[in-house]
Motif scaffolding. Sequence first.
Motif, PDB file in Angstrom:
ATOM      1  N   ALA A  16       0.840  -1.205   0.000  1.00 47.56           N
ATOM      2  CA  ALA A  16       0.000   0.000   0.000  1.00 47.56           C
ATOM      3  C   ALA A  16       0.871   1.249   0.000  1.00 47.56           C
ATOM      4  O   ALA A  16       0.627   2.191  -0.764  1.00 47.56           O
ATOM      5  CB  ALA A  16      -0.936  -0.007   1.208  1.00 47.56           C
ATOM      6  N   ALA A  17       1.890   1.261   0.821  1.00 45.30           N
ATOM      7  CA  ALA A  17       2.788   2.419   0.888  1.00 45.30           C
ATOM      8  C   ALA A  17       3.463   2.652  -0.453  1.00 45.30           C
ATOM      9  O   ALA A  17       3.584   3.798  -0.907  1.00 45.30           O
ATOM     10  CB  ALA A  17       3.833   2.217   1.987  1.00 45.30           C
ATOM     11  N   GLY A  18       3.880   1.586  -1.105  1.00 41.75           N
ATOM     12  CA  GLY A  18       4.539   1.711  -2.398  1.00 41.75           C
ATOM     13  C   GLY A  18       3.651   2.354  -3.452  1.00 41.75           C
ATOM     14  O   GLY A  18       4.123   3.096  -4.310  1.00 41.75           O
ATOM     15  N   GLN A  19       2.367   2.093  -3.382  1.00 42.34           N
ATOM     16  CA  GLN A  19       1.438   2.639  -4.373  1.00 42.34           C
ATOM     17  C   GLN A  19       0.852   3.984  -3.956  1.00 42.34           C
ATOM     18  O   GLN A  19       0.597   4.845  -4.799  1.00 42.34           O
ATOM     19  CB  GLN A  19       0.308   1.647  -4.641  1.00 42.34           C
ATOM     20  CG  GLN A  19       0.802   0.382  -5.320  1.00 42.34           C
ATOM     21  CD  GLN A  19      -0.330  -0.579  -5.630  1.00 42.34           C
ATOM     22  OE1 GLN A  19      -1.485  -0.202  -5.652  1.00 42.34           O
ATOM     23  NE2 GLN A  19       0.014  -1.830  -5.878  1.00 42.34           N
ATOM     24  N   LEU A  20       0.636   4.182  -2.660  1.00 42.75           N
ATOM     25  CA  LEU A  20      -0.079   5.377  -2.219  1.00 42.75           C
ATOM     26  C   LEU A  20       0.826   6.545  -1.839  1.00 42.75           C
ATOM     27  O   LEU A  20       0.420   7.697  -1.955  1.00 42.75           O
ATOM     28  CB  LEU A  20      -0.996   5.029  -1.050  1.00 42.75           C
ATOM     29  CG  LEU A  20      -2.105   4.037  -1.387  1.00 42.75           C
ATOM     30  CD1 LEU A  20      -2.833   3.599  -0.123  1.00 42.75           C
ATOM     31  CD2 LEU A  20      -3.082   4.644  -2.374  1.00 42.75           C
ATOM     32  N   ASP A  21       2.042   6.273  -1.390  1.00 44.13           N
ATOM     33  CA  ASP A  21       2.937   7.357  -0.980  1.00 44.13           C
ATOM     34  C   ASP A  21       3.226   8.317  -2.125  1.00 44.13           C
ATOM     35  O   ASP A  21       3.305   9.528  -1.918  1.00 44.13           O
ATOM     36  CB  ASP A  21       4.238   6.809  -0.399  1.00 44.13           C
ATOM     37  CG  ASP A  21       4.075   6.292   1.021  1.00 44.13           C
ATOM     38  OD1 ASP A  21       3.033   6.571   1.646  1.00 44.13           O
ATOM     39  OD2 ASP A  21       5.001   5.608   1.511  1.00 44.13           O
ATOM     40  N   SER A  23       1.290   9.207  -4.441  1.00 43.12           N
ATOM     41  CA  SER A  23       0.120  10.008  -4.805  1.00 43.12           C
ATOM     42  C   SER A  23       0.032  11.294  -3.999  1.00 43.12           C
ATOM     43  O   SER A  23      -0.618  12.239  -4.416  1.00 43.12           O
ATOM     44  CB  SER A  23      -1.165   9.196  -4.592  1.00 43.12           C
ATOM     45  OG  SER A  23      -1.446   9.081  -3.206  1.00 43.12           O
ATOM     46  N   GLY A  24       0.655  11.308  -2.844  1.00 41.78           N
ATOM     47  CA  GLY A  24       0.568  12.478  -1.981  1.00 41.78           C
ATOM     48  C   GLY A  24      -0.721  12.539  -1.178  1.00 41.78           C
ATOM     49  O   GLY A  24      -0.905  13.431  -0.359  1.00 41.78           O
ATOM     50  N   ALA A  25      -1.621  11.601  -1.404  1.00 39.36           N
ATOM     51  CA  ALA A  25      -2.892  11.568  -0.671  1.00 39.36           C
ATOM     52  C   ALA A  25      -2.665  11.021   0.740  1.00 39.36           C
ATOM     53  O   ALA A  25      -1.793  10.181   0.958  1.00 39.36           O
ATOM     54  CB  ALA A  25      -3.904  10.692  -1.404  1.00 39.36           C
ATOM     55  N   ALA A  26      -3.457  11.506   1.671  1.00 39.30           N
ATOM     56  CA  ALA A  26      -3.390  10.985   3.037  1.00 39.30           C
ATOM     57  C   ALA A  26      -4.030   9.597   3.071  1.00 39.30           C
ATOM     58  O   ALA A  26      -5.064   9.377   2.445  1.00 39.30           O
ATOM     59  CB  ALA A  26      -4.120  11.921   3.991  1.00 39.30           C
ATOM     60  N   TRP A  27      -3.407   8.669   3.773  1.00 41.58           N
ATOM     61  CA  TRP A  27      -3.975   7.331   3.891  1.00 41.58           C
ATOM     62  C   TRP A  27      -3.498   6.709   5.193  1.00 41.58           C
ATOM     63  O   TRP A  27      -2.525   7.140   5.795  1.00 41.58           O
ATOM     64  CB  TRP A  27      -3.598   6.447   2.696  1.00 41.58           C
ATOM     65  CG  TRP A  27      -2.130   6.142   2.594  1.00 41.58           C
ATOM     66  CD1 TRP A  27      -1.162   6.927   2.046  1.00 41.58           C
ATOM     67  CD2 TRP A  27      -1.464   4.969   3.075  1.00 41.58           C
ATOM     68  NE1 TRP A  27       0.060   6.324   2.152  1.00 41.58           N
ATOM     69  CE2 TRP A  27      -0.088   5.114   2.768  1.00 41.58           C
ATOM     70  CE3 TRP A  27      -1.890   3.823   3.724  1.00 41.58           C
ATOM     71  CZ2 TRP A  27       0.856   4.150   3.107  1.00 41.58           C
ATOM     72  CZ3 TRP A  27      -0.941   2.859   4.054  1.00 41.58           C
ATOM     73  CH2 TRP A  27       0.408   3.032   3.738  1.00 41.58           C
ATOM     74  N   GLU A  28      -4.221   5.704   5.624  1.00 40.99           N
ATOM     75  CA  GLU A  28      -3.876   4.963   6.830  1.00 40.99           C
ATOM     76  C   GLU A  28      -4.066   3.479   6.561  1.00 40.99           C
ATOM     77  O   GLU A  28      -4.850   3.097   5.701  1.00 40.99           O
ATOM     78  CB  GLU A  28      -4.783   5.360   7.998  1.00 40.99           C
ATOM     79  CG  GLU A  28      -4.642   6.796   8.423  1.00 40.99           C
ATOM     80  CD  GLU A  28      -5.604   7.150   9.543  1.00 40.99           C
ATOM     81  OE1 GLU A  28      -5.919   6.269  10.370  1.00 40.99           O
ATOM     82  OE2 GLU A  28      -6.042   8.303   9.575  1.00 40.99           O
ATOM     83  N   PHE A  29      -3.345   2.662   7.295  1.00 43.76           N
ATOM     84  CA  PHE A  29      -3.496   1.214   7.206  1.00 43.76           C
ATOM     85  C   PHE A  29      -3.832   0.726   8.596  1.00 43.76           C
ATOM     86  O   PHE A  29      -3.126   1.026   9.553  1.00 43.76           O
ATOM     87  CB  PHE A  29      -2.186   0.570   6.723  1.00 43.76           C
ATOM     88  CG  PHE A  29      -2.295  -0.897   6.465  1.00 43.76           C
ATOM     89  CD1 PHE A  29      -2.475  -1.373   5.181  1.00 43.76           C
ATOM     90  CD2 PHE A  29      -2.211  -1.809   7.502  1.00 43.76           C
ATOM     91  CE1 PHE A  29      -2.575  -2.732   4.926  1.00 43.76           C
ATOM     92  CE2 PHE A  29      -2.309  -3.176   7.266  1.00 43.76           C
ATOM     93  CZ  PHE A  29      -2.491  -3.638   5.972  1.00 43.76           C
ATOM     94  N   GLU A  30      -4.926   0.000   8.721  1.00 39.71           N
ATOM     95  CA  GLU A  30      -5.365  -0.475  10.020  1.00 39.71           C
ATOM     96  C   GLU A  30      -5.837  -1.914   9.910  1.00 39.71           C
ATOM     97  O   GLU A  30      -6.602  -2.247   9.016  1.00 39.71           O
ATOM     98  CB  GLU A  30      -6.507   0.415  10.516  1.00 39.71           C
ATOM     99  CG  GLU A  30      -6.966   0.099  11.892  1.00 39.71           C
ATOM    100  CD  GLU A  30      -8.030   1.085  12.371  1.00 39.71           C
ATOM    101  OE1 GLU A  30      -8.803   0.705  13.259  1.00 39.71           O
ATOM    102  OE2 GLU A  30      -8.099   2.204  11.832  1.00 39.71           O
TER     103      GLU A  30
END
Length: 90
Positions: A16-21, A23-30
Amino acid sequence: MEKDFDEIEQELRGQAAGQLDVSGAAWEFERRQGSIADQLIAAATVIAETHPDENVAIMVGSSSHATHRVVGSVAVGLARHSSVPLIIVP
């Protein structure tokens, strides 16, 4: 078994970090336990309460399994109970 879940969690978090970081969008993994629909609704509710000025929605894919149409799927459970906007992708 818990060790296996920990390893899967770390692998998914990394993907997830590899794909979302980038983008600059805020995201969380829980990681949660329980009914998928209930846990998605609970997580979305917490995010909406924590960030009242942000738009929060749940996006899921629909199920193509015939049994899910009879017994219900995550998408059906969300459609019935979600308090935040829901996007179901066919």
